[in-house]
Design an enzyme around this catalytic site. Structure first.
Site, mmCIF file in Angstrom:
data_model
loop_
_atom_site.group_PDB
_atom_site.id
_atom_site.type_symbol
_atom_site.label_atom_id
_atom_site.label_comp_id
_atom_site.label_asym_id
_atom_site.label_seq_id
_atom_site.Cartn_x
_atom_site.Cartn_y
_atom_site.Cartn_z
ATOM 1 N N LYS A 60 14.442 -6.849 11.555
ATOM 2 C CA LYS A 60 15.645 -7.624 11.923
ATOM 3 C C LYS A 60 16.640 -7.636 10.768
ATOM 4 C CE LYS A 60 13.019 -10.557 15.111
ATOM 5 N NZ LYS A 60 11.636 -10.309 14.630
ATOM 6 N N CYS A 71 7.825 -15.545 18.394
ATOM 7 C CA CYS A 71 7.241 -14.695 19.432
ATOM 8 C C CYS A 71 6.039 -15.427 20.031
ATOM 9 C CB CYS A 71 6.871 -13.316 18.885
ATOM 10 S SG CYS A 71 5.736 -13.355 17.496
HETATM 11 C C1 LIG Z 1 7.564 -13.511 12.295
HETATM 12 S S1 LIG Z 1 7.345 -12.811 10.730
HETATM 13 C C2 LIG Z 1 8.979 -12.215 10.374
HETATM 14 C C3 LIG Z 1 9.298 -10.895 11.000
HETATM 15 C C4 LIG Z 1 10.601 -10.321 10.481
HETATM 16 N N1 LIG Z 1 11.707 -11.228 10.719
HETATM 17 C C5 LIG Z 1 10.935 -8.959 11.095
HETATM 18 O O1 LIG Z 1 11.678 -8.902 12.066
HETATM 19 O O2 LIG Z 1 10.428 -7.970 10.600
HETATM 20 C C6 LIG Z 1 7.258 -14.197 9.683
HETATM 21 C C7 LIG Z 1 7.211 -13.851 8.211
HETATM 22 O O3 LIG Z 1 7.278 -15.068 7.473
HETATM 23 C C8 LIG Z 1 6.449 -14.966 6.342
HETATM 24 N N2 LIG Z 1 6.156 -16.355 5.910
HETATM 25 C C9 LIG Z 1 5.085 -17.122 6.198
HETATM 26 N N3 LIG Z 1 5.239 -18.357 5.695
HETATM 27 C C10 LIG Z 1 6.452 -18.370 5.075
HETATM 28 C C11 LIG Z 1 7.179 -19.346 4.360
HETATM 29 N N4 LIG Z 1 6.703 -20.578 4.201
HETATM 30 N N5 LIG Z 1 8.372 -19.005 3.839
HETATM 31 C C12 LIG Z 1 8.884 -17.753 3.992
HETATM 32 N N6 LIG Z 1 8.235 -16.783 4.667
HETATM 33 C C13 LIG Z 1 7.043 -17.090 5.204
HETATM 34 C C14 LIG Z 1 5.257 -14.180 6.821
HETATM 35 O O4 LIG Z 1 4.583 -13.579 5.734
HETATM 36 C C15 LIG Z 1 5.925 -13.185 7.760
HETATM 37 O O5 LIG Z 1 6.237 -12.010 7.056
#
Ligand SMILES: C[S@@+](CC[C@H](N)C(=O)[O-])C[C@H]1O[C@@H](n2cnc3c(N)ncnc32)[C@H](O)[C@@H]1O
Length: 301
Positions: free
Chosen positions: A115, A229
């Site tokens: 994204k 998701c």
């Molecule tokens: C749904 S995925 C994001 C996918 C990404 N937006 C994409 O389209 O490729 C959520 C991401 O948030 C990260 N994450 C988890 N906890 C988090 C936090 N407290 N702060 C920032 N990132 C975090 C995870 O490691 C993961 O990579």
């Protein structure tokens, strides 16, 4: 057929069709990266090698389905950065946020970066994207994605999204938060139960902190998309309600151009907010992709 997601029969429309859809494997969707290539050129190149490619919609000329290609990451077009494998619904997040060229953008949870790179394309590689990712092991794949796709306007940071420093304000924010991931649970083989690839733990506590911090980081008039998701209302409508109860946030309509259902105003006697009808739910029997939720939020001023 055994019952999948049976706790959601009360709100997922045409539930038997939904169950049928999740018992089919996910189609392989790719997005042509217009920072590096033109969709028609990429598609004709693949067709000339016998790859079956179909455009998903005339409105979105960069989104395609590949039939009979299990591993799009092995294609030369992938290594050249001409295309990126990305679920169709995931592609809609950047489209709905629509970050303008020359704007300041924050992607709060960015890895693996599909994204982020899509937003960069919409911004024509201008302005600035801060691509934030907490997990160090995911920052390097994020950097690789951005480099492969020719992104020149992004920097990577590693803060906890819920504590991202309040030093600067942003015109556009994507809060694509960690979630239970239910929308991606689809059968690996036709007719089988959906495979559970990750834990199904709901994360509403974290998501509520992230949505509040995201809102506080918006410039006046700025817009944030909150996305997951998952089908779980506790991670979707209840999180947006948490924001509406605490901040002067405006919910804007989500217009995707694909079949979408409105967010739930209430469920099982729990009232969320009538305004949540402006949010969007995507189900795999309506749009054959990952189940998805999006709310578009504006900070007044
Ligand atoms: C749904 S995925 C994001 C996918 C990404 N937006 C994409 O389209 O490729 C959520 C991401 O948030 C990260 N994450 C988890 N906890 C988090 C936090 N407290 N702060 C920032 N990132 C975090 C995870 O490691 C993961 O990579």
């Amino acid at each position: 057929m055994s019952v999948f997601f049976d706790e959601y029969t009360d709100f997922i429309p045409c539930f038997p069709a939904f169950q049928k859809a999740v018992s089919r494997p996910l189609p392989v969707h790719v997005r042509v990266n217009r920072l590096k290539a033109e969709p028609d050129d990429v598609i004709s190149g693949m067709k000339s090698r016998g790859i079956a490619v179909r455009r998903v919609s005339e409105r979105y000329r960069s989104f395609f389905i590949l039939d009979g290609v299990d591993r799009p990451g092995n294609l030369p077009e992938y290594h050249l950065g001409h295309l990126h494998p990305q679920a169709l619904t995931s592609c809609l997040a950047a489209v709905v946020l629509a970050p303008a060229p020359d704007s300041r953008v924050l992607d709060l949870c960015a890895a693996p970066g599909g994204k982020t790179a899509h937003m960069c394309e919409l911004m024509e590689n201008t302005g600035l994207i801060v691509a934030n990712e907490l997990v160090p092991a995911r920052q390097s794949p994020l950097g690789h994605t951005l480099a492969r796709l020719g992104v020149l306007n992004a920097v990577v940071t590693g803060y906890q999204a819920q504590e991202f420093p309040l030093r600067n304000r942003f015109d556009f924010i994507l809060a694509d938060v960690p979630c239970s991931g239910e929308g991606g649970f689809r059968a690996v083989t036709e007719g089988k139960k959906p495979g559970v690839r990750r834990s199904r733990t709901a994360l509403p506590g974290l998501q509520k902190k992230i949505i509040l911090r995201g809102f506080d980081l918006l410039a006046e008039g700025g817009v944030m998309v909150y996305s997951t998701c998952t089908y779980n209302p506790a991670e979707n409508e209840a999180v947006v309600r948490h924001l509406l109860e605490r901040r002067d946030a405006e919910l804007l309509p989500v217009t995707s151009g694909f079949y979408q259902e409105p967010g739930l105003p209430s469920r099982n006697g729990e009232i969320y907010d009538g305004k949540l009808a402006a949010a969007a739910r995507f189900y795999p029997h309506r749009v054959d992709s990952v189940g998805f939720f999006m709310a578009r939020i504006r900070r007044g001023g």
